[in-house]
Design a protein around this motif. Structure first.
Motif, PDB file in Angstrom:
ATOM      1  N   ASN A   9      62.369  40.909  47.451  1.00 33.56           N
ATOM      2  CA  ASN A   9      63.007  41.629  48.401  1.00 33.56           C
ATOM      3  C   ASN A   9      62.165  41.685  49.584  1.00 33.56           C
ATOM      4  N   ARG A  10      60.850  41.679  49.819  1.00 36.34           N
ATOM      5  CA  ARG A  10      59.845  41.775  50.695  1.00 36.34           C
ATOM      6  C   ARG A  10      59.757  40.338  51.461  1.00 36.34           C
ATOM      7  N   SER A  39      54.079  45.502  47.940  1.00 32.43           N
ATOM      8  CA  SER A  39      54.738  45.832  46.821  1.00 32.43           C
ATOM      9  C   SER A  39      54.261  46.544  45.707  1.00 32.43           C
ATOM     10  N   CYS A  47      53.117  40.950  51.735  1.00 32.57           N
ATOM     11  CA  CYS A  47      54.381  41.547  50.881  1.00 32.57           C
ATOM     12  C   CYS A  47      54.152  41.831  49.539  1.00 32.57           C
ATOM     13  N   GLU A  78      61.024  41.417  41.366  1.00 25.99           N
ATOM     14  CA  GLU A  78      62.133  41.436  42.370  1.00 25.99           C
ATOM     15  C   GLU A  78      62.052  42.181  43.612  1.00 25.99           C
ATOM     16  N   ASP A  79      61.076  43.145  43.543  1.00 27.87           N
ATOM     17  CA  ASP A  79      60.556  44.139  44.607  1.00 27.87           C
ATOM     18  C   ASP A  79      59.984  42.935  45.629  1.00 27.87           C
ATOM     19  N   ASP A 130      56.309  44.359  40.314  1.00 26.14           N
ATOM     20  CA  ASP A 130      57.929  44.131  40.502  1.00 26.14           C
ATOM     21  C   ASP A 130      58.403  43.136  40.956  1.00 26.14           C
ATOM     22  N   THR A 166      55.193  50.039  44.572  1.00 26.91           N
ATOM     23  CA  THR A 166      55.789  50.412  43.320  1.00 26.91           C
ATOM     24  C   THR A 166      54.723  50.660  41.984  1.00 26.91           C
TER      25      THR A 166
END
Length: 288
Positions: free
Chosen positions: A42-43, A28, A24, A38-39, A36, A32
């Protein structure tokens, strides 16, 4: 040499939460082209609740702290405050997935990264997504410092002392980290790598996992032997193996005889998926 029993009854070549969460983070970073967080969260949600980044469409062996932190984020959307801060939440769930941040730190700050206070901020923020207690942050600091000593070609018997020296120098400027150093006292022992197996615990406690992984890495001379020594400690074998494997993989990279055995690589489940993430990350973080 014995081989640890497959207590989860997974197909050969399967991977568990350690690899999933590392993928993950690495994916990311690759997509990106920056850090990141936040990303990243999300993963983590995709993994835990949608079974993405898994070999068999199932999230395996989920730690309580990771589960709670990711659920906190899913509910509130606040990556800066979703991690758990209590002393009881010092499992190995951030240590086991922190290695991909090595590539971000290397390209952002260069090989002397562990002398730069900003790098510790990055490590701490990444750990704190799930494990925000200073003891877990420090464990990640030490682990990344060891990785950079390997990268810089430090002689093997000097890798841990040099890493500890740099992290301790930083800790003198950060009391919350300095106050946790005594929990890692055994790493300062000159004969730490020679401790008998019965004195090494492989529990899910972050200190035990880091000790066990370093003990396995420092006490062997090939990737195969390191991993077998690590996982045959039992208990939280997949995580100890993942943490030790991150060190051994970096140290023996490019050494055909001592590197990752080809017969192990051919058995990895969903290898094309993993290779795709690695190739993207290499282009972004190891390219010119």
């Amino acid at each position: 040499m014995r081989v640890q029993q497959n207590i989860l009854n997974l197909p050969v070549g399967s991977w568990t939460d350690d690899s999933s969460l590392s993928l993950c983070l690495l994916d990311s970073l690759a997509i990106t082209k920056k850090l990141d967080l936040e990303d990243v969260m999300n993963r983590f949600v995709m993994w835990l609740f949608e079974n993405y980044y898994t070999p068999n469409c199932r999230a395996y062996d989920i730690g309580t702290t990771c589960w709670k932190a990711i659920a906190n984020y899913k509910k509130n959307g606040d990556w800066e405050n979703c991690g758990l801060t209590d002393e009881r939440n010092n499992g190995n769930g951030s240590l086991m997935r922190i290695s991909p941040i090595f590539f971000y730190l290397l390209k952002t700050y260069g090989p002397d990264v562990m002398k730069n206070p900003e790098s510790y901020k990055v490590i701490h923020q990444t750990s704190a997504l799930t494990h925000a207690h200073p003891r877990s942050l420090l464990g990640c600091d030490i682990y990344l410092a060891v990785m950079f000593e390997i990268w810089n070609g430090t002689e093997k018997d000097k890798i841990l002392p040099e890493a500890l020296k740099k992290v301790h120098s930083y800790a003198e400027t950060d009391k919350k980290i300095e106050d946790e150093f005594y929990h890692y006292d055994r790493l300062f022992m000159p004969d730490f790598a020679k401790l008998p197996e019965e004195e090494i615990s492989s529990s899910g406690y972050v200190v035990h996992t880091l000790e066990a992984a370093l003990w396995a890495f420092l006490g062997t001379d090939s990737y195969r032997d390191c991993l077998l020594k690590a996982v045959n400690l039992g208990d939280d074998a997949d995580t100890v193996g993942a943490v030790a494997g991150g060190l051994a993989g970096l140290y023996y990279s490019g050494e055909e005889e001592k590197g990752i055995p080809e017969e192990w690589l051919t058995k990895i489940q969903c290898r094309d998926f993993i290779d795709g993430i690695i190739e993207k990350a290499e282009r972004v973080w190891l390219g010119n």
